[in-house]
Design a protein around this motif. Sequence first.
Motif, short mmCIF file in Angstrom:
data_model
loop_
_atom_site.label_atom_id
_atom_site.label_comp_id
_atom_site.label_asym_id
_atom_site.label_seq_id
_atom_site.Cartn_x
_atom_site.Cartn_y
_atom_site.Cartn_z
N HIS A 103 0.86 -1.19 0.00
CA HIS A 103 0.00 0.00 0.00
C HIS A 103 0.89 1.24 0.00
CE1 HIS A 103 -3.44 2.60 0.89
NE2 HIS A 103 -2.66 3.22 1.77
N VAL A 104 0.60 2.18 -0.91
CA VAL A 104 1.38 3.42 -1.03
C VAL A 104 0.43 4.59 -1.12
CG1 VAL A 104 2.93 4.76 -2.50
CG2 VAL A 104 3.38 2.34 -2.13
N GLN A 105 0.72 5.64 -0.36
CA GLN A 105 0.02 6.91 -0.50
C GLN A 105 1.01 7.92 -1.07
OE1 GLN A 105 -2.39 8.19 2.78
NE2 GLN A 105 -3.10 6.12 3.25
N ARG A 106 0.60 8.56 -2.15
CA ARG A 106 1.53 9.41 -2.92
C ARG A 106 1.02 10.85 -2.99
NH1 ARG A 106 2.07 11.22 -8.22
NH2 ARG A 106 0.07 10.30 -8.80
N MET A 107 1.92 11.77 -2.62
CA MET A 107 1.61 13.19 -2.74
C MET A 107 1.57 13.58 -4.21
SD MET A 107 1.07 15.91 -0.85
CE MET A 107 1.09 17.70 -0.93
N PRO A 108 0.56 14.34 -4.67
CA PRO A 108 0.57 14.82 -6.06
C PRO A 108 1.86 15.58 -6.36
CG PRO A 108 -1.54 15.28 -5.03
CD PRO A 108 -0.64 14.79 -3.94
N ASP A 109 2.40 15.39 -7.56
CA ASP A 109 3.67 16.01 -7.90
C ASP A 109 3.45 17.38 -8.55
OD1 ASP A 109 3.00 15.54 -10.59
OD2 ASP A 109 4.05 13.62 -10.62
N TYR A 110 4.54 18.01 -8.95
CA TYR A 110 4.47 19.34 -9.55
C TYR A 110 3.57 19.36 -10.77
CZ TYR A 110 5.84 23.53 -12.11
OH TYR A 110 5.80 24.71 -12.81
N TRP A 111 3.68 18.34 -11.62
CA TRP A 111 2.94 18.32 -12.88
C TRP A 111 1.44 18.12 -12.66
CZ3 TRP A 111 7.38 15.58 -11.81
CH2 TRP A 111 8.54 16.10 -12.37
N ILE A 148 -6.76 18.59 -5.85
CA ILE A 148 -6.27 17.24 -6.13
C ILE A 148 -5.82 16.57 -4.84
CG2 ILE A 148 -4.46 15.91 -7.29
CD1 ILE A 148 -6.64 16.87 -9.13
N GLN A 149 -6.34 15.38 -4.59
CA GLN A 149 -6.03 14.64 -3.38
C GLN A 149 -4.87 13.66 -3.60
OE1 GLN A 149 -7.59 15.38 -0.41
NE2 GLN A 149 -8.35 17.02 -1.76
N PRO A 150 -4.17 13.27 -2.54
CA PRO A 150 -3.11 12.26 -2.67
C PRO A 150 -3.68 10.94 -3.21
CG PRO A 150 -2.93 13.38 -0.56
CD PRO A 150 -4.23 13.82 -1.17
N GLN A 185 -7.25 4.43 -5.23
CA GLN A 185 -8.21 5.41 -4.76
C GLN A 185 -7.66 6.81 -5.05
OE1 GLN A 185 -9.22 5.01 -0.62
NE2 GLN A 185 -10.34 6.96 -0.54
N ASP A 186 -8.48 7.66 -5.64
CA ASP A 186 -8.08 9.02 -6.01
C ASP A 186 -6.96 9.04 -7.04
OD1 ASP A 186 -9.94 10.30 -4.30
OD2 ASP A 186 -8.62 9.98 -2.60
N TYR A 187 -7.08 8.14 -8.03
CA TYR A 187 -6.15 8.16 -9.16
C TYR A 187 -6.22 9.53 -9.84
CZ TYR A 187 -4.14 6.86 -13.71
OH TYR A 187 -3.38 6.81 -14.85
N ILE A 188 -5.07 10.12 -10.15
CA ILE A 188 -5.02 11.47 -10.71
C ILE A 188 -5.07 11.37 -12.23
CG2 ILE A 188 -3.73 13.62 -10.86
CD1 ILE A 188 -2.54 12.90 -8.11
N LEU A 189 -6.15 11.89 -12.82
CA LEU A 189 -6.44 11.78 -14.24
C LEU A 189 -6.50 13.17 -14.87
CD1 LEU A 189 -7.50 9.71 -16.50
CD2 LEU A 189 -9.78 10.54 -15.86
N PHE A 190 -6.03 13.27 -16.11
CA PHE A 190 -6.11 14.52 -16.87
C PHE A 190 -7.17 14.38 -17.97
CE2 PHE A 190 -2.41 15.40 -14.59
CZ PHE A 190 -1.88 16.66 -14.90
#
Length: 681
Positions: free
Chosen positions: A448-456, A475-477, A506-511
């Motif tokens: 299990h990994v929780q990732r901070m959103p990056d610059y991009w 945008i959530q982690p 969970q909370d996959y970051i999509l463009f």
Amino acid sequence: MKKFVTPGLISAGVLAWTAHPVQAQPPSVETLSPIVVTGVAPESPLQFSTNPRLPRLPLPASDGTDYLKTIPGFAAIRNGGSNGDPVLRGMFGSRLAILANGSAMPGACPGRMDAPTSYISPQSFDELNVIKGPQSVRWGPGASAGTVRFERKPPRFTGPDATLQASLLGGSWGRHAGNVDFTAGNAAYYARLTANQDRAQDYKDGNGQRVPSRWKKWNTDIAVGLTPDPDTVLELSAGTGDGYARYAGRGMDGTRFKRETLGLRFQKDMDQGLLRAIEAQLYYNYADHVMDNYELRPFKPGGGMSMPMASNVDRLTWGARLSADWALRADLTLTTGLDMQRSRHRKRSAMGSQDYRDQTRVKDAEFDHLGLFAETRWELSDRSRLIGGARLDKAGVKDWRTSLGSGMMSRPNPGAGQQRRETLPSGFLRWEHDLDSVPLSLYAGLGHVQRMPDYWELFSPRRGPQGSASAFLGIQPEKTTQLDIGAQYKSDTLTAWASAYAGHIQDYILFDYPQSGMAGAQARNVQARIMGAEVGADIRASQDWTLGATLAYAWGRNRSDGRPLPQMPPLDLRLSADYARGAWSAGGVWRLVAAQRRYARGQGNVVGYDFGPSAGFGTLSLYGGYQINRHLSLTAGVDNVFDKAYSEHLNLAGNSGFGFGAATRFNDPGRTVWLKAALSF
């Protein structure tokens, strides 16, 4: 230097046993072999390791992304001739941790024109190590897809001595490259110099059409070390580099990729007692990147740029890492440590007759993180073990922008001056077992990994969730939970392996992109599921022949929208045959890629998005090598033997400034011939 006897070529499975990584042992004259990498198999469960100095099929790599494509499960989002962005199992960006000598160097371009791997020259490193999936906590935060480490190993001398490794490469489309690695020292100290230059002109595809892709890059690194005893190393290193690249798939080209690095590391091993090893590291990495729409291409108004434009961005990253290895019992070991990093991003730009160098750099973002980690290995028996770990990261980011957009589109920034703080836990547990009756190893791991959103993800999108003005605020982690399972079989004549995974994000970051293309992207969180597998086998058919095959498949679904997850590479099969007798070797790779019919039009990441299905294709690459003597070898190859016109699914749409139509993929190179000479003393 630790030796492995290699009579000639090694293929996908055999490579895992016989590649000769540079170890911290007394150096000696190395007998070269005309080895060509046709694939990489796991060295141990979830661990892939290879020597990136070795030539490989297709054409020897120009950057880190280009080399990673050798490993099953990896793909790349193509820009043109060089500086693509790596994708592992369909996962992109900061989900994949990229480290060079233990340090991170995130690029500065808001569109990742200078991805972290674009600053890496593979032949300047001794080892490439890959961990797939969230199955380690030792190498920094957020690595939900995996971890990639390019490493230089400290040399060891017992007396005054020196080693030299050098290579020259020439090929089609004006490709030529040179690489030098010189080390000298004695039992008490050493000095090492690595340098390379690599360049190419525009290539032609299988239809004979020119694809804008001209690029050049150079790197120089030095290291000096003290070795007061066989178990201690103190090393100071410094490096610099620069280059340029023009891109068929972008509205601007990269005219500067300046790199500056400094590093200090200390390593101490102990044979007895509770504390067995300690490692400390400090690093400073600086990227200064310039992009414009006129220096490497004729200026043409379009894509929202009505006049010549230049943008200069830079990113300064500094950090530290401290780890200690403990022998708690004969069957129980523990690694503990902490790592920290700070990063500052600035930008400036100019239009028309202005010079960007006359403008003032403006800071827009600052990042920081502090992480604590512990990873343990418990030998349950002679054949079973448990490996597990946990880490906790405190991550922060501050938005220094006073406005969003530019010119007439400028608007106040609702997040100006605000700071976000997140506490992010991660962990994994893996069971491994070696069967008694057959040479078969099994593993199963849950991470299990929780990732901070990056610059991009926070600063590049024009809009945030629900159409909000700022992605920074909304945008959530990202939270990934993934199961990895697999098996590996090794015998004298057969190596076979399989790995599979299934995950929930969970909370996959999509463009989301508008119909007009890359401009105006919106970032938001969705719920996603992923799964896939990689399998491979190598058969020693005779004393001279080795046959191999690998297959990789990745699948993803956007559960929130009921659509496929975008930017997923298609099914990829690679068949290899390698021959080696005496000083001669030869072989080839036949790559078969299926059509990709699962796509999400208009969705993707900060670099690329899906704009339709892609066709399948097959390409054949061949090579031959000759060992002239113990110091000199020659290797020649032909890629895309049948001059096929094809394009990869992960591909930026060709830019209209180069005459490409809307949503048109640009093709990969046509038939390419290359020759490489390698020298070692």
